[in-house]
Design a protein around this motif. Structure first.
Motif, PDB file in Angstrom:
ATOM      1  N   GLN B  37       0.769  -1.298  -0.009  1.00  0.00           N
ATOM      2  CA  GLN B  37       0.116  -0.086  -0.021  1.00  0.00           C
ATOM      3  C   GLN B  37       0.927   1.250  -0.024  1.00  0.00           C
ATOM      4  N   GLY B  40       0.207   6.635  -3.500  1.00  0.00           N
ATOM      5  CA  GLY B  40       0.069   6.993  -4.846  1.00  0.00           C
ATOM      6  C   GLY B  40      -0.858   5.709  -5.764  1.00  0.00           C
ATOM      7  N   GLN B  41      -0.486   4.636  -5.335  1.00  0.00           N
ATOM      8  CA  GLN B  41      -1.274   3.575  -6.059  1.00  0.00           C
ATOM      9  C   GLN B  41      -2.272   2.897  -5.285  1.00  0.00           C
ATOM     10  N   GLY B  42      -2.299   3.257  -3.817  1.00  0.00           N
ATOM     11  CA  GLY B  42      -3.301   2.430  -3.080  1.00  0.00           C
ATOM     12  C   GLY B  42      -2.768   1.058  -2.736  1.00  0.00           C
ATOM     13  N   LEU B  43      -3.726   0.037  -2.757  1.00  0.00           N
ATOM     14  CA  LEU B  43      -3.627  -1.321  -2.311  1.00  0.00           C
ATOM     15  C   LEU B  43      -3.153  -2.077  -3.483  1.00  0.00           C
ATOM     16  N   LEU B  88       3.527   0.495   3.097  1.00  0.00           N
ATOM     17  CA  LEU B  88       3.238  -0.298   4.108  1.00  0.00           C
ATOM     18  C   LEU B  88       2.874  -1.763   3.511  1.00  0.00           C
TER      19      LEU B  88
END
Lengths: 112, 111
Positions: B37, B40-43, B88
């Motif tokens: 996570q 910028g890209q999310g999960l 993360l």
């Protein structure tokens, strides 16, 4: 390709109702999840829809229309603790390649 | 019932190093998935393990690898770290296909 869209941010007032929309263009659709994620914490499961229709769980409801590639999460009687990001995720299953694809999330701000 | 646990919670590494992250699923859950996570890209899905076998894989370079042990515990390894690997890393376990429970994550910073 696989694509999931949801608004980046929304604002609502404590005690009100808010609807967070999610549209998806995917192949091999096999179910849709909603998660809540508070800042600095892990996502927590809210709902899973695989059939069309509305599923209600307390203050939260989730709707799915597979023909329209559309879902929404409805939050009623908003509380300050509902301030969080809400993630829409689709399970896709194509040629035995099964994975969950997440949208980028909608950050919901609750005002007193 | 204990939830998903991940160790370590925080990690600082330098470019070129490698790192191993660990995940212990909820008791009875045989499927473990890993996600990265970033703001910028999310999960983004990395891979899924079930009964010690990699069942699915996302679109990440070969520097990202994982494994699962007979007790369902899983590890992921990132070799030759790059600045862009700062993220993360979340692990999620499940018993059925209609649920997934996430651990608290490992915050990796690459300097």
């Amino acid at each position: 390709g696989q694509n999931i869209d949801q608004p980046t941010e929304m604002t609502a007032t404590e005690g009100a109702i808010v609807q967070i929309n999610c549209t998806y263009q995917t192949s091999g659709f096999n179910g849709l999840f909603w998660y809540q994620q508070h800042a600095g914490e892990a996502p927590t499961f809210l709902s899973y829809n695989v059939l069309d229709g509305l599923e209600e769980k307390g203050r939260f409801s989730s709707f799915l229309s597979r023909s329209k590639g559309y879902s929404y999460l409805l939050l009623k009687e908003l509380q300050m603790k509902d301030s969080a990001s809400y993630l829409c995720a689709v399970r896709v299953d194509m040629n035995r390649d099964d994975k969950i694809i997440f949208g980028k999330g909608t950050r919901l701000h609750i005002l007193p | 019932k204990a939830g998903v646990t991940q160790t370590p919670r925080y990690l600082i590494k330098t470019r070129g190093q490698q790192v191993t992250l660990s995940c212990s699923p909820i008791s009875g859950h045989r499927s473990v998935s890993w996600y990265q996570q970033t703001p910028g890209q999310g999960l983004q899905f990395l891979f899924e393990y079930f009964s010690e076998t990699q069942r699915n894989k996302g679109n990440f370079p070969g520097r990202f690898s994982g494994r699962q042990f007979s007790n369902s515990r899983s590890e992921m390894n990132v070799s030759t770290l790059e600045l862009g690997d700062s993220a993360l890393y979340l692990c999620a376990s499940s018993k059925t296909r209609n649920e997934q429970f996430f651990g608290p994550g490992t915050r990796l910073t690459v300097l």
